[in-house]
Structure formats: structure tokens, C-alpha cells
Design an enzyme around this catalytic site. Structure first.
Site, PDB file in Angstrom:
ATOM      1  N   SER A  90      -8.179   0.375   1.361  1.00  0.00           N
ATOM      2  CA  SER A  90      -9.015   0.325   2.561  1.00  0.00           C
ATOM      3  C   SER A  90      -9.555   1.706   2.938  1.00  0.00           C
ATOM      4  O   SER A  90     -10.257   2.338   2.155  1.00  0.00           O
ATOM      5  CB  SER A  90      -8.226  -0.316   3.702  1.00  0.00           C
ATOM      6  OG  SER A  90      -9.035  -0.547   4.818  1.00  0.00           O
ATOM      7  N   HIS A  91      -9.185   2.205   4.131  1.00  0.00           N
ATOM      8  CA  HIS A  91      -9.706   3.473   4.639  1.00  0.00           C
ATOM      9  C   HIS A  91      -8.756   4.635   4.385  1.00  0.00           C
ATOM     10  O   HIS A  91      -9.015   5.745   4.848  1.00  0.00           O
ATOM     11  CB  HIS A  91      -9.942   3.350   6.146  1.00  0.00           C
ATOM     12  CG  HIS A  91      -8.694   3.023   6.914  1.00  0.00           C
ATOM     13  ND1 HIS A  91      -8.217   1.737   6.995  1.00  0.00           N
ATOM     14  CD2 HIS A  91      -7.816   3.799   7.598  1.00  0.00           C
ATOM     15  CE1 HIS A  91      -7.098   1.749   7.717  1.00  0.00           C
ATOM     16  NE2 HIS A  91      -6.838   2.987   8.081  1.00  0.00           N
ATOM     17  N   LYS A 148      -4.336  -6.265  -1.414  1.00  0.00           N
ATOM     18  CA  LYS A 148      -4.427  -7.317  -0.410  1.00  0.00           C
ATOM     19  C   LYS A 148      -4.316  -8.649  -1.148  1.00  0.00           C
ATOM     20  O   LYS A 148      -4.963  -8.847  -2.185  1.00  0.00           O
ATOM     21  CB  LYS A 148      -5.744  -7.216   0.366  1.00  0.00           C
ATOM     22  CG  LYS A 148      -5.800  -5.980   1.263  1.00  0.00           C
ATOM     23  CD  LYS A 148      -7.082  -5.898   2.088  1.00  0.00           C
ATOM     24  CE  LYS A 148      -7.040  -4.670   3.002  1.00  0.00           C
ATOM     25  NZ  LYS A 148      -8.280  -4.503   3.788  1.00  0.00           N
ATOM     26  N   GLU A 153     -11.399  -7.040  16.573  1.00  0.00           N
ATOM     27  CA  GLU A 153     -10.405  -6.049  16.954  1.00  0.00           C
ATOM     28  C   GLU A 153     -11.097  -4.730  17.308  1.00  0.00           C
ATOM     29  O   GLU A 153     -12.203  -4.451  16.844  1.00  0.00           O
ATOM     30  CB  GLU A 153      -9.436  -5.803  15.806  1.00  0.00           C
ATOM     31  CG  GLU A 153      -8.606  -6.991  15.393  1.00  0.00           C
ATOM     32  CD  GLU A 153      -7.559  -6.611  14.364  1.00  0.00           C
ATOM     33  OE1 GLU A 153      -6.463  -6.207  14.780  1.00  0.00           O
ATOM     34  OE2 GLU A 153      -7.833  -6.681  13.158  1.00  0.00           O
ATOM     35  N   SER A 207     -10.442  -2.024  16.060  1.00  0.00           N
ATOM     36  CA  SER A 207     -10.569  -1.273  14.806  1.00  0.00           C
ATOM     37  C   SER A 207     -11.832  -1.606  14.031  1.00  0.00           C
ATOM     38  O   SER A 207     -12.134  -0.952  13.032  1.00  0.00           O
ATOM     39  CB  SER A 207      -9.355  -1.535  13.925  1.00  0.00           C
ATOM     40  OG  SER A 207      -9.262  -2.920  13.627  1.00  0.00           O
ATOM     41  N   ASP A 225     -13.344  -0.305   2.193  1.00  0.00           N
ATOM     42  CA  ASP A 225     -13.485  -1.590   1.496  1.00  0.00           C
ATOM     43  C   ASP A 225     -14.344  -2.584   2.267  1.00  0.00           C
ATOM     44  O   ASP A 225     -14.377  -3.764   1.946  1.00  0.00           O
ATOM     45  CB  ASP A 225     -12.117  -2.183   1.152  1.00  0.00           C
ATOM     46  CG  ASP A 225     -11.320  -2.606   2.388  1.00  0.00           C
ATOM     47  OD1 ASP A 225     -11.544  -2.033   3.477  1.00  0.00           O
ATOM     48  OD2 ASP A 225     -10.460  -3.495   2.262  1.00  0.00           O
ATOM     49  N   HIS A 278     -12.578  -4.781  12.731  1.00  0.00           N
ATOM     50  CA  HIS A 278     -12.504  -6.052  12.006  1.00  0.00           C
ATOM     51  C   HIS A 278     -13.220  -7.107  12.846  1.00  0.00           C
ATOM     52  O   HIS A 278     -12.880  -7.309  14.008  1.00  0.00           O
ATOM     53  CB  HIS A 278     -11.050  -6.491  11.807  1.00  0.00           C
ATOM     54  CG  HIS A 278     -10.282  -5.690  10.802  1.00  0.00           C
ATOM     55  ND1 HIS A 278     -10.380  -5.902   9.446  1.00  0.00           N
ATOM     56  CD2 HIS A 278      -9.395  -4.680  10.958  1.00  0.00           C
ATOM     57  CE1 HIS A 278      -9.575  -5.059   8.813  1.00  0.00           C
ATOM     58  NE2 HIS A 278      -8.974  -4.295   9.704  1.00  0.00           N
ATOM     59  N   ASP A 284     -14.384  -4.025   5.251  1.00  0.00           N
ATOM     60  CA  ASP A 284     -13.971  -5.103   6.153  1.00  0.00           C
ATOM     61  C   ASP A 284     -13.920  -4.644   7.612  1.00  0.00           C
ATOM     62  O   ASP A 284     -13.599  -5.438   8.499  1.00  0.00           O
ATOM     63  CB  ASP A 284     -12.645  -5.740   5.723  1.00  0.00           C
ATOM     64  CG  ASP A 284     -11.468  -4.778   5.687  1.00  0.00           C
ATOM     65  OD1 ASP A 284     -11.640  -3.602   6.069  1.00  0.00           O
ATOM     66  OD2 ASP A 284     -10.369  -5.205   5.276  1.00  0.00           O
ATOM     67  N   ARG A 285     -14.264  -3.361   7.873  1.00  0.00           N
ATOM     68  CA  ARG A 285     -14.325  -2.854   9.250  1.00  0.00           C
ATOM     69  C   ARG A 285     -15.662  -2.166   9.482  1.00  0.00           C
ATOM     70  O   ARG A 285     -16.142  -1.411   8.628  1.00  0.00           O
ATOM     71  CB  ARG A 285     -13.180  -1.882   9.531  1.00  0.00           C
ATOM     72  CG  ARG A 285     -11.823  -2.558   9.489  1.00  0.00           C
ATOM     73  CD  ARG A 285     -10.742  -1.671  10.071  1.00  0.00           C
ATOM     74  NE  ARG A 285     -10.652  -0.412   9.358  1.00  0.00           N
ATOM     75  CZ  ARG A 285     -10.457   0.766   9.953  1.00  0.00           C
ATOM     76  NH1 ARG A 285     -10.378   0.857  11.263  1.00  0.00           N
ATOM     77  NH2 ARG A 285     -10.359   1.848   9.241  1.00  0.00           N
ATOM     78  N   ASP A 335     -15.893   0.991   6.555  1.00  0.00           N
ATOM     79  CA  ASP A 335     -14.715   1.658   6.007  1.00  0.00           C
ATOM     80  C   ASP A 335     -14.716   1.512   4.483  1.00  0.00           C
ATOM     81  O   ASP A 335     -15.663   0.971   3.902  1.00  0.00           O
ATOM     82  CB  ASP A 335     -13.430   1.126   6.656  1.00  0.00           C
ATOM     83  CG  ASP A 335     -13.012  -0.244   6.154  1.00  0.00           C
ATOM     84  OD1 ASP A 335     -13.882  -1.002   5.675  1.00  0.00           O
ATOM     85  OD2 ASP A 335     -11.811  -0.576   6.239  1.00  0.00           O
ATOM     86  N   ARG A 363       0.835  -1.205   0.000  1.00  0.00           N
ATOM     87  CA  ARG A 363       0.000   0.000   0.000  1.00  0.00           C
ATOM     88  C   ARG A 363       0.866   1.250   0.000  1.00  0.00           C
ATOM     89  O   ARG A 363       1.888   1.299   0.671  1.00  0.00           O
ATOM     90  CB  ARG A 363      -0.905   0.011   1.240  1.00  0.00           C
ATOM     91  CG  ARG A 363      -2.120   0.909   1.116  1.00  0.00           C
ATOM     92  CD  ARG A 363      -2.894   0.990   2.412  1.00  0.00           C
ATOM     93  NE  ARG A 363      -3.315  -0.283   2.977  1.00  0.00           N
ATOM     94  CZ  ARG A 363      -4.058  -0.389   4.080  1.00  0.00           C
ATOM     95  NH1 ARG A 363      -4.446   0.700   4.724  1.00  0.00           N
ATOM     96  NH2 ARG A 363      -4.396  -1.577   4.544  1.00  0.00           N
TER      97      ARG A 363
END
Length: 451
Positions: free
Chosen positions: A100-101, A110, A317, A319, A236, A321, A238-239, A234, A12
Site C-alpha cells: 500500500s502506502h 492483501k 474513512e 484515510s 496501490d 478509503h 485504494d485511498r 496512495d 505486511r
């Protein structure tokens, strides 16, 4: 190509600055060679809605095919839908083009081998392949597949919502809204959507629901429309971020409490996994409800790996996830997690705040980030660990979590940025400040000696 883009969990950086389109083709060749060396050739490629993602996906596919990998292009989709595509289409890995974010000028990749994330030393091996230039050669095929439809069908069949709910959804102009909103409507929820159209410039706010400023519009919507819950994703998807019916932000560790209680009611003794930044109230609650709680390192790739080793039913998590093995595939999927939350609210008839009403009240800080040179950050944490180990019990699986009778303090090195991450929890606000001053004073002295 800036080698620093090969990070702990993904590749990234800043698009056009840290890497070019030509570099992306090289990354495709490196990933393709890595996977072919391990006997994997059947891959999927997805992408988010960033302005550079179409071009980067094309170049990644070009690179993968040149090594003899057969690619199925699944188009624009959330990252968890990319993970789903590997399972559903019976593939052997793939690449998701996403940052992602991160801000709009970033992009990244990824990587998966089978359904497992490629991370850590394995990502460095791909960099080594690219630097060596010894790529495998072949003529891989290219096909397309529509995967969002099968994903929606799967989630709708998996989730049961007997009592319709009023739900606010803020997708931050990422990929989540166009998938989640139709699913929730199919489940008979009344959906109020914010920023659910895809726009790779992210014009309304950064697509990061862990930052309070990014969910202020969702909080206002929940209060104005008297909604049962607000859901944020977020960039993408995933959060997850959650707003309760009063407009309060519910962080990851409290969400895990809600999810773990439901699972433990059906699966006594189940293993629940979380990480070092999470509240002691979470681990106490898992034990109280008959579960086996494990504290592990921060990082979605590390959590997924440990989850498989421990056969955990759930992991999560701070965050946002959230990983469900229970009734699902074990990867982080914010859309699926939001539907599981809606199911619990619907079946119990309780609000989010009611579900958490008996959790002991503690005082916590958000994540505190302190800049620290990349080459020194782990050494600083090691010195802090040794300092506190002399007088206190510590947990040192990821940085140091210093334990007190009435609280704890954490110092860890970020795997993705040149920063130290700090967090604190205590029984009283006064004690919170005392613990913070004790740890940050020692940290300050050590940093002065080393920097």
C-alpha cells in the site's frame, strides 16, 4: 518469518527482513490451504510496482498452485483492479502483492475469499496453518489475463462527464496514474499529471495522500494551472486525496458529504457508513439530507463487512478509503471514487469549495499518534473509556469517543501499529484545546500508572 507480519487487515512487513522469498512461498501454501478448506480454488494474483513484487508474486503463485489452486496472473495493477478481477473473471478469491502506502522496503499481501477481505482472526488462522505445516497438495494451473482494459472500459461506461474539467493527478509513482489518467482523458478531461510513472522506489514522496507534505507539489500545480481539482492516490490506489480549486486539502469526511448528498438525492433514506474518526458535521449532514448514518469501527476490512450487513450504498474513512455500492461493487477504489467526484463537479457546475460551502465550520485536529506498547494499547484505551464514562456520554465501538455539547475527543488503539490514535473536534479553537487538554491529561495519568 516474523509472526507480527500477520496483522489485522493484511500480511505486511519489511521485505527480506521480516520474511524471505521462501517464506512467501509458505504464505502461498498457507493461503491456498485455507481457501481449499473452504472450497475455493479459482484465484487471481495481482501485484504493485515495488521492486520485490515480481519475485514475491511468483513465489505466492508457486505456493498457491502447490495446494491445488488454479491461478490467473493479472500482472501489475492497482488493488481495486485486483478486486475487480475477482468479479469480472468469476473467481473465488486471490492475493494482491502490495504494501500500500508503506515505504519502499516494505511489502505484503492483501487476501480475499470470494470478493471479501480475509482479516482479523482469519489471518491468524493462516499463520496457524503455516506453523502447523499441514498443507493441502495438488497441481494447480497457471493462466494469464489482461484486466486493466476491461476495468477502464467499465469505469468509462459507468461515469458521465458532460462538462470537461481540468484535473491534476499525483499518483506518487504508484500503480494508479497509468490507469486513472487514460480513463480521465477518455472522459474528455484535461489532465495534468505528476509522478504518474510507476517507480517502486517512490523517489518523489511517500505514496500516502493523507500526509500534507506529500501533496504539496499537487497543491502548487492546482494553483499554478488554475485547475478544477487535484487528485492524489496512495501506492496501490485504494485511498484518495483531494485538493480543491483553491489548493486546500479536502479530507475523507468532507468527501463523504459530497458523495452522500448526490446519492441521497436519488435514493432517499439510503444508509451511509463511516467511522469513529470522522466529523460530527458528516453524520449531521447525512441526517439532514434524509439518510441513515452509521458510525462504525476504523479499518477497510471492517467497513466492507459492516457495509454488506447494513446494505449501505456508500461508506468512507478519514484515510481516503471510499466504498461505493451505489452503481459499483462496494469495495474501496480511489480511481473510481475520483471519477465519481469529477462527475459531480461536471454535472453541478460547482467547485469543491462551493459544494461544501454550507457545511458548518468546526475546528479539528489531524490524527495524533502516541506510541504505546503493543501489549498494553487496548488495556490503556479500556481504562480511558471507564474514566470518561463516569461523567460523559461515550461511544465505545472502537476505542472511546467522548461526547461534549460542543465537540468530541477520540482515543483508540491502532490495529496496525503500536500507537494510540487521537483526534478532536470542537465549535471553537479555544474549546478544541480545552477538550484536548482534558483527555490527554487523563490519558497521561493512566499511561504512567500502567507503563
Amino acid at each position: 518469518m516474523n509472526p507480527d507480519i500477520f496483522r489485522e487487515y493484511d500480511i505486511r512487513g519489511i521485505a527480506g527482513k521480516d520474511f524471505t522469498e521462501e517464506d512467501v512461498a509458505l504464505i502461498g501454501k498457507g493461503v491456498g490451504t485455507y481457501l481449499r478448506q473452504r472450497g475455493r480454488t479459482k484465484l487471481t494474483v495481482g501485484r504493485d510496482c515495488r521492486l520485490t513484487s515480481d519475485a514475491y508474486a511468483a513465489r505466492i503463485i508457486e505456493g498457491l498452485r502447490s495446494t491445488g489452486c488454479d491461478v490467473t496472473d493479472i500482472g501489475i495493477c492497482p488493488t481495486p483492479v485486483f478486486y475487480f478481477s475477482i468479479k469480472h473473471l468469476d473467481k473465488e478469491g486471490g492475493v494482491m502483492v502490495t504494501a500500500s502506502h508503506n515505504p519502499p522496503d516494505h511489502n505484503g499481501f492483501k487476501l480475499c475469499i470470494d470478493s471479501d477481505s480475509i482479516f482479523g482472526k482469519e489471518i491468524k488462522k493462516i499463520l496457524g496453518i503455516i506453523e502447523g505445516g499441514a498443507f493441502t497438495r495438488g497441481e494447480g494451473t497457471l493462466a494469464g489475463a489482461e484486466i486493466i482494459g476491461p476495468y477502464k472500459d467499465f469505469v468509462i461506461k459507468n461515469i458521465s462527464i458532460p462538462r470537461p474539467l481540468k484535473v491534476g493527478v499525483d499518483a506518487g509513482n504508484g500503480t494508479g496514474g497509468v490507469v486513472a489518467v487514460p480513463i480521465m482523458k477518455a472522459l474528455k478531461c484535461e489532465v495534468y499529471d505528476l509522478y504518474c510513472d510507476m517507480d517502486g522506489t517512490f523517489p518523489n514522496h511517500e505514496a500516502d495522500p493523507t500526509v500534507a507534505g506529500n501533496v504539496k507539489d499537487l497543491i502548487a500545480l492546482v494553483r499554478e494551472k488554475h485547475l478544477d481539482v487535484g487528485i492524489a492516490y496512495d501506492g496501490d490506489s485504494d485511498r484518495i486525496g483531494v485538493i480543491d480549486e483553491t489548493g486546500k486539502i479536502i479530507y475523507g469526511d468532507k468527501l463523504i458529504i459530497i458523495f452522500s448528498r448526490e446519492i441521497l438525492s436519488r435514493k432517499p433514506g439510503a444508509t451511509i457508513l463511516s467511522e469513529v474518526k470522522c466529523s460530527k458535521t458528516l453524520y449531521d449532514d447525512i441526517a439532514k439530507h434524509g439518510g441513515r448514518g452509521i458510525m462504525w469501527k476504523t479499518g477497510h476490512s471492517l467497513i466492507k463487512q459492516k457495509m454488506k450487513e447494513e446494505k449501505a450504498e456508500l461508506a468512507g474513512e478519514m484515510s481516503g478509503h471510499m466504498f461505493f455500492k451505489d452503481r459499483y461493487f462496494g469495495y474501496d477504489d480511489a480511481i473510481y471514487a475520483s471519477c465519481r467526484l469529477l462527475e459531480i463537479l461536471s454535472k453541478t457546475g460547482k467547485t469543491v469549495s462551493q459544494l461544501l460551502a454550507d457545511v458548518p465550520n468546526t475546528f479539528t485536529t489531524p490524527e495524533i499518534r502516541i506510541e504505546c506498547p503493543e501489549h498494553l494499547k487496548f488495556a490503556v484505551v479500556e481504562r480511558v473509556t471507564e474514566h470518561f464514562r463516569k461523567k460523559y456520554d461515550v461511544i465505545d465501538i472502537d476505542g472511546v469517543r467522548v461526547l461534549f455539547d460542543d465537540g468530541w475527543g477520540l482515543v483508540r488503539a491502532s490495529n496496525t501499529q503500536s500507537v494510540l490514535v487521537l483526534r478532536y473536534e470542537a465549535a471553537t479553537e479555544k474549546r478544541l484545546q480545552e477538550i484536548r487538554e482534558l483527555i490527554e491529561s487523563a490519558l497521561s495519568d493512566i499511561r504512567k500508572q500502567m507503563i
